[in-house]
Design an enzyme around this catalytic site. Sequence first.
Site, PDB file in Angstrom:
ATOM      1  N   ASP A  76      39.711  31.458  40.739  1.00 41.38           N
ATOM      2  CA  ASP A  76      40.688  32.415  40.219  1.00 41.38           C
ATOM      3  C   ASP A  76      41.916  31.607  39.759  1.00 41.38           C
ATOM      4  O   ASP A  76      41.903  31.024  38.684  1.00 41.38           O
ATOM      5  CB  ASP A  76      40.989  33.413  41.348  1.00 41.38           C
ATOM      6  CG  ASP A  76      41.847  34.593  40.908  1.00 41.38           C
ATOM      7  OD1 ASP A  76      42.361  34.589  39.794  1.00 41.38           O
ATOM      8  OD2 ASP A  76      42.017  35.527  41.709  1.00 41.38           O
TER       9      ASP A  76
ATOM     10  N   PHE B 175      38.927  42.473  39.824  1.00 41.50           N
ATOM     11  CA  PHE B 175      38.479  42.160  41.181  1.00 41.50           C
ATOM     12  C   PHE B 175      37.009  42.527  41.300  1.00 41.50           C
ATOM     13  O   PHE B 175      36.602  43.647  41.012  1.00 41.50           O
ATOM     14  CB  PHE B 175      39.310  42.921  42.216  1.00 41.50           C
ATOM     15  CG  PHE B 175      38.959  42.530  43.620  1.00 41.50           C
ATOM     16  CD1 PHE B 175      39.397  41.323  44.149  1.00 41.50           C
ATOM     17  CD2 PHE B 175      38.160  43.353  44.408  1.00 41.50           C
ATOM     18  CE1 PHE B 175      39.053  40.941  45.443  1.00 41.50           C
ATOM     19  CE2 PHE B 175      37.817  42.978  45.707  1.00 41.50           C
ATOM     20  CZ  PHE B 175      38.270  41.776  46.220  1.00 41.50           C
TER      21      PHE B 175
HETATM   22  P1  5GP Z   1      42.046  30.980  43.966  1.00 40.53           P
HETATM   23  O1  5GP Z   1      42.510  30.060  45.058  1.00 40.53           O
HETATM   24  O2  5GP Z   1      41.262  30.289  42.875  1.00 40.53           O
HETATM   25  O3  5GP Z   1      43.167  31.829  43.412  1.00 40.53           O
HETATM   26  O4  5GP Z   1      41.112  32.051  44.632  1.00 40.53           O
HETATM   27  C1  5GP Z   1      39.874  31.722  45.107  1.00 40.53           C
HETATM   28  C2  5GP Z   1      39.461  32.616  46.244  1.00 40.53           C
HETATM   29  O5  5GP Z   1      40.051  33.932  46.144  1.00 40.53           O
HETATM   30  C3  5GP Z   1      37.979  32.800  46.186  1.00 40.53           C
HETATM   31  O6  5GP Z   1      37.308  31.801  46.911  1.00 40.53           O
HETATM   32  C4  5GP Z   1      37.823  34.188  46.747  1.00 40.53           C
HETATM   33  O7  5GP Z   1      37.760  34.106  48.140  1.00 40.53           O
HETATM   34  C5  5GP Z   1      39.087  34.917  46.355  1.00 40.53           C
HETATM   35  N1  5GP Z   1      38.925  35.698  45.111  1.00 40.53           N
HETATM   36  C6  5GP Z   1      39.482  35.476  43.913  1.00 40.53           C
HETATM   37  N2  5GP Z   1      39.131  36.397  43.007  1.00 40.53           N
HETATM   38  C7  5GP Z   1      38.306  37.254  43.667  1.00 40.53           C
HETATM   39  C8  5GP Z   1      37.595  38.445  43.271  1.00 40.53           C
HETATM   40  O8  5GP Z   1      37.634  38.928  42.129  1.00 40.53           O
HETATM   41  N3  5GP Z   1      36.848  39.044  44.239  1.00 40.53           N
HETATM   42  C9  5GP Z   1      36.756  38.561  45.510  1.00 40.53           C
HETATM   43  N4  5GP Z   1      35.985  39.235  46.355  1.00 40.53           N
HETATM   44  N5  5GP Z   1      37.410  37.447  45.919  1.00 40.53           N
HETATM   45  C10 5GP Z   1      38.173  36.805  45.004  1.00 40.53           C
END
Ligand code: 5GP
Length: 178
Positions: free
Chosen positions: A106, A155
């Site tokens: 993300d 999401f």
């Molecule tokens: P980042 O550190 O890249 O912002 O987020 C990564 C983590 O956020 C992922 O490993 C996951 O746990 C959570 N995450 C980010 N986007 C989503 C989403 O659309 N759905 C879900 N279930 N988890 C997400």
Amino acid sequence: METVKLHDKTFKTSIPFAEIETSVIQLAQQINADYQGRKPLFLAVLNGSFMFAADLMKHICVDCEISFIKVASYHGVSSAGTVSELIGLTENIQNRDVIILEDIVDSGLTLEKVVGLINARKPSSVKVAALLLKPEAYKKSIPVDYVAFKIPNDFIVGYGLDYDGLGRNLKNIYKIEN
Ligand code: 5GP
Ligand code: MG
């Protein structure tokens, strides 16, 4: 279109399993081609990547190993910032070709931490394979080398990903209904 309710929210099918399977197989074939004659060590980041890892590995045909890791974050005693550590990595990864398996990238903050912690252990190479990438949200410069799906900033749940603990068991990927 199938909808599912998890806690207080409704989700509708976004990527059916048949499409996930096709893309995951293509991703495995790319890795097979790139890692011929090497012996990569896959490190799957739990919990979210368990289904992706299991399905991907069935189609990897170079000699390889897999292990599972978690990233724990806590507030350090003397610093204001968050400290991260890798849990579960018992292998010596020096001189190994590491491929990190992530469910979703993300903002990239989690990935940046994982890659930093892994690089500190001096592997010979590190690449990243992610089931899902949200390009509009991604703020980091670490290359995400293998991506099965690029998705908008919605999401999503299912196929390993949860909403507050629920939904990891779902075979398809669902997106939140607005
Ligand atoms: P980042 O550190 O890249 O912002 O987020 C990564 C983590 O956020 C992922 O490993 C996951 O746990 C959570 N995450 C980010 N986007 C989503 C989403 O659309 N759905 C879900 N279930 N988890 C997400
Ligand atoms: Mg994750």
